[in-house]
Scaffold this motif. Sequence first.
Motif, PDB file in Angstrom:
ATOM      1  N   GLY A 184      64.775  47.051  23.467  1.00 26.45           N
ATOM      2  CA  GLY A 184      65.496  45.620  22.784  1.00 26.45           C
ATOM      3  C   GLY A 184      65.445  44.576  24.579  1.00 26.45           C
ATOM      4  O   GLY A 184      65.684  43.962  24.458  1.00 26.45           O
ATOM      5  N   LEU A 185      64.600  45.330  25.091  1.00 26.59           N
ATOM      6  CA  LEU A 185      64.690  44.667  26.796  1.00 26.59           C
ATOM      7  C   LEU A 185      63.263  44.171  27.141  1.00 26.59           C
ATOM      8  O   LEU A 185      61.752  44.580  26.577  1.00 26.59           O
ATOM      9  N   THR A 186      63.028  43.320  28.411  1.00 22.81           N
ATOM     10  CA  THR A 186      61.749  43.142  28.753  1.00 22.81           C
ATOM     11  C   THR A 186      60.881  43.502  29.757  1.00 22.81           C
ATOM     12  O   THR A 186      62.946  45.307  30.106  1.00 22.81           O
ATOM     13  N   LYS A 187      59.886  44.172  30.269  1.00 22.70           N
ATOM     14  CA  LYS A 187      59.723  45.106  31.051  1.00 22.70           C
ATOM     15  C   LYS A 187      60.608  44.589  32.581  1.00 22.70           C
ATOM     16  O   LYS A 187      60.672  45.572  33.075  1.00 22.70           O
ATOM     17  N   SER A 188      60.989  43.931  32.505  1.00 23.70           N
ATOM     18  CA  SER A 188      60.998  42.578  34.487  1.00 23.70           C
ATOM     19  C   SER A 188      62.934  43.747  33.917  1.00 23.70           C
ATOM     20  O   SER A 188      63.412  43.028  35.300  1.00 23.70           O
ATOM     21  N   THR A 189      63.455  43.609  33.052  1.00 28.07           N
ATOM     22  CA  THR A 189      64.902  43.665  33.160  1.00 28.07           C
ATOM     23  C   THR A 189      64.537  45.811  33.583  1.00 28.07           C
ATOM     24  O   THR A 189      65.189  46.217  34.139  1.00 28.07           O
ATOM     25  N   PHE A 190      63.631  46.310  32.923  1.00 25.01           N
ATOM     26  CA  PHE A 190      63.918  47.639  33.026  1.00 25.01           C
ATOM     27  C   PHE A 190      63.843  48.208  34.639  1.00 25.01           C
ATOM     28  O   PHE A 190      64.381  48.495  35.183  1.00 25.01           O
ATOM     29  N   PHE A 191      63.066  46.886  35.380  1.00 26.89           N
ATOM     30  CA  PHE A 191      62.478  47.435  36.581  1.00 26.89           C
ATOM     31  C   PHE A 191      64.040  46.355  37.700  1.00 26.89           C
ATOM     32  O   PHE A 191      63.413  47.299  39.080  1.00 26.89           O
ATOM     33  N   ARG A 192      64.334  45.702  37.263  1.00 30.01           N
ATOM     34  CA  ARG A 192      66.058  45.672  37.774  1.00 30.01           C
ATOM     35  C   ARG A 192      66.798  46.874  37.670  1.00 30.01           C
ATOM     36  O   ARG A 192      67.925  46.762  38.889  1.00 30.01           O
ATOM     37  N   HIS A 193      66.414  47.516  37.350  1.00 27.53           N
ATOM     38  CA  HIS A 193      67.539  49.101  37.103  1.00 27.53           C
ATOM     39  C   HIS A 193      66.871  50.179  37.678  1.00 27.53           C
ATOM     40  O   HIS A 193      67.408  51.257  37.727  1.00 27.53           O
ATOM     41  N   CYS A 194      65.584  50.250  37.069  1.00 24.13           N
ATOM     42  CA  CYS A 194      64.748  51.392  37.572  1.00 24.13           C
ATOM     43  C   CYS A 194      63.328  51.308  38.359  1.00 24.13           C
ATOM     44  O   CYS A 194      63.079  49.883  38.334  1.00 24.13           O
ATOM     45  N   ASN A 195      62.970  52.042  39.244  1.00 20.97           N
ATOM     46  CA  ASN A 195      61.973  52.134  40.099  1.00 20.97           C
ATOM     47  C   ASN A 195      60.855  52.718  39.307  1.00 20.97           C
ATOM     48  O   ASN A 195      59.876  51.914  39.086  1.00 20.97           O
TER      49      ASN A 195
END
Length: 202
Positions: free
Chosen positions: A38-49
């Motif tokens: 339930g998150l955005t792709k940009s949020t993913f990349f703020r936490h993981c490479n």
Amino acid sequence: MARWQPNTPQRLALAALTLFAERGYDATTVNDIAERAGLTKSTFFRHCNDKREVLFLGRDVMASRLADAVRATSAATPPADVLAAVLDAVAAFFPPERRATAATRATVVASHAELRERELLKGAELAGVIENAAREQGRGETAARFLAALGLLAFDITYHRWIADPEERGYRDHAAETLAELAEQASALLPGADRPVSGAPH
């Protein structure tokens, strides 16, 4: 969608774990993980490479706890007591309600080479944290490396026994048993040791 969501790392990790188990690692994309969480792709990349890293979120916190556990002892503290403190610090990450998820994670990691490689790397990083903290205490090189190697071994044995235990005993119960076995094995290295090692021919 809000830029910040509570428990984002946990949501990403759980979403990834679920998808890896359902579809397989290779068939799961970053977009899939973000959408399931339930998150955005940009949020993913703020936490993981990358998607390899998502199952290892929280290891930095664990590493900090391990370092603190070693530093809370003194240079004169026996290695067995330091290892006990290390495993006690780790136990907080493995409450009973996380056993099923941890077991699924172990299965998923074991099934894919990239994740196995990352698991080994993260394990080495945790061992390095223990070694550095022991050096800061003034322990010598051999002592620091000994603690790091045994700490990683104890953690690995305890973790896998805990997730596979049909009786569902607590992590600390398995930690105590693991430490006792390691102490027995180590004592057999002493000159003149005459106690048979468990599992060795008499």
